[in-house]
Design an enzyme around this catalytic site. Structure first.
Site: not given
Length: 375
Positions: A191, A249-251
């Site tokens: 991350q 993703g994961r944004s």
């Protein structure tokens, strides 16, 4: 006469060494009031050992980074099994994992330093000098109750980008009153920002450049998937004026019991999805943001969300923010589905709210002003 006239010139030349670099502006949003190392004398660490010592000790400090501090090889290497879970192409990330299941496995070696960040103690200010302050090969961690920390105008990069679990740039787990501002993160093993399960309160992430362009990715295409993981039990995060570039993703991944105010951020070039999250306890207001070239703005999301889809709904924010929301903007992207849940607005009570400009203003200014060297 030459000697006596030279001494003042030398002293004048040396005086700005510590004084020239200082905190620019002040935190807005949830981390308002943070002071970091306060009025401690600014000091420049000579090498990575001194930098690590100063970051972890109990002394309030203002630490100025005036060069690249390269931790890459400082702790040697580790070898183990990695899995080709997303493909075997040259641009595919592998995951550090003993059991690969049906995925191809192989042995690999990575740099040990990147896998664990430096534990930053309370009452620290970390500043970059111009565009020179870089921490390479190791991230920063804020955990176990630390508080009152400022990180401004630095870059954190190159944490084993080929391998998932290779390293997080910034990791929060049980922290309070932290301001991350004008920080560039790039080429991480996992991350860019991880918020662990322990509660993180009064956090502001502002004016940062999340550079997702990478040689290795889960899509094997140069777009990072691992951007923001927010799973804290009761986190409070202001996400303001950030440039989130080339992600998949994961944004963010907005989960756990996180309360998020996302204001005036710009997402550009996302070939997967931006927002996701699997927990009903997550809550977010998104206002004045711009999505440019984002395939899917909201993916699978289980929490509560208000995204100011139009001017008629923007006034509903008054009860949460003390003002109307700014409407979001979308271009060359998937549809922005309207989310207008206001049932969590009372949760913003008592928190300092960041101001907002229009999404149009954010779109024109944020990409040019986010990250290290853009103060």
């Amino acid at each position: 006469m030459k000697i006596t006239s030279t001494i003042p010139a030398v002293l004048l030349g040396l005086a700005p060494l510590s004084a020239a670099v200082s905190v620019s502006g002040s935190a807005e949003g949830f981390a308002s009031g943070v002071t970091g190392g306060g009025d401690a004398e600014a000091q420049i660490p000579s090498d990575i050992d001194e930098l690590k010592e100063w970051l972890t000790d109990d002394t309030p400090r203002v630490i100025v980074l005036d060069k690249e501090y390269d931790f890459t090889e400082s702790e040697g290497t580790t070898s183990g099994t990695v899995c080709a879970s997303w493909g075997t192409g040259s641009g595919c990330q592998k995951i550090i994992q003993d059991d690969c299941g049906d995925s191809p496995s192989s042995q690999a070696t990575w740099y040990t330093a990147g896998t664990t960040g430096i534990d930053v103690a309370s009452d620290k200010t970390i500043l970059g000098d111009g565009d020179k302050g870089v921490i390479k090969g190791k991230g920063l961690r804020f955990r176990d109750g630390v508080s009152n920390i400022i990180v401004q105008n630095i870059e954190i990069s190159d944490l084993n980008p080929e391998y998932v679990w290779g390293g997080d740039a910034l990791y929060f787990d049980g922290s309070d009153l932290i301001w991350i501002d004008h920080v560039t993160t790039a080429r991480t093993g996992r991350q860019h920002y991880t918020f662990g399960y322990e509660t993180n309160t009064r956090i502001t992430l502002s004016n940062n450049f999340i550079n997702g362009e990478t040689t290795y990715s889960t899509g094997c295409d140069g777009y990072t998937y691992w951007t923001f993981e927010m799973v804290g039990e009761a986190d409070q995060i202001t996400l303001q004026n950030n440039y989130i570039y080339m992600t998949a993703g994961r944004s963010p991944a907005l989960s756990g019991g996180t309360l998020l105010h996302a204001v005036n951020n710009v997402w550009e070039k996302n070939n997967g999805h931006a927002l996701e999250g699997g927990d009903a306890g997550a809550r977010g207001i998104f206002e004045g943001n711009a999505w440019i070239g984002v395939s899917t703005i909201v993916g699978d999301y289980a929490g509560r969300l208000f995204n100011a889809p139009d001017s008629s709904s923007a006034g509903d924010c008054e009860s949460a923010l003390g003002r109307a929301c700014e409407v979001n903007a979308v271009s060359d992207s998937g549809d922005l589905t309207a989310y207008t849940d206001t049932s969590f607005f009372s949760d913003f009570s008592g928190l300092t709210i960041a101001p907002a400009t229009s999404a149009t203003d954010a779109q024109s200014s944020v990409p040019n002003n986010a990250g290290m060297g853009k103060l």
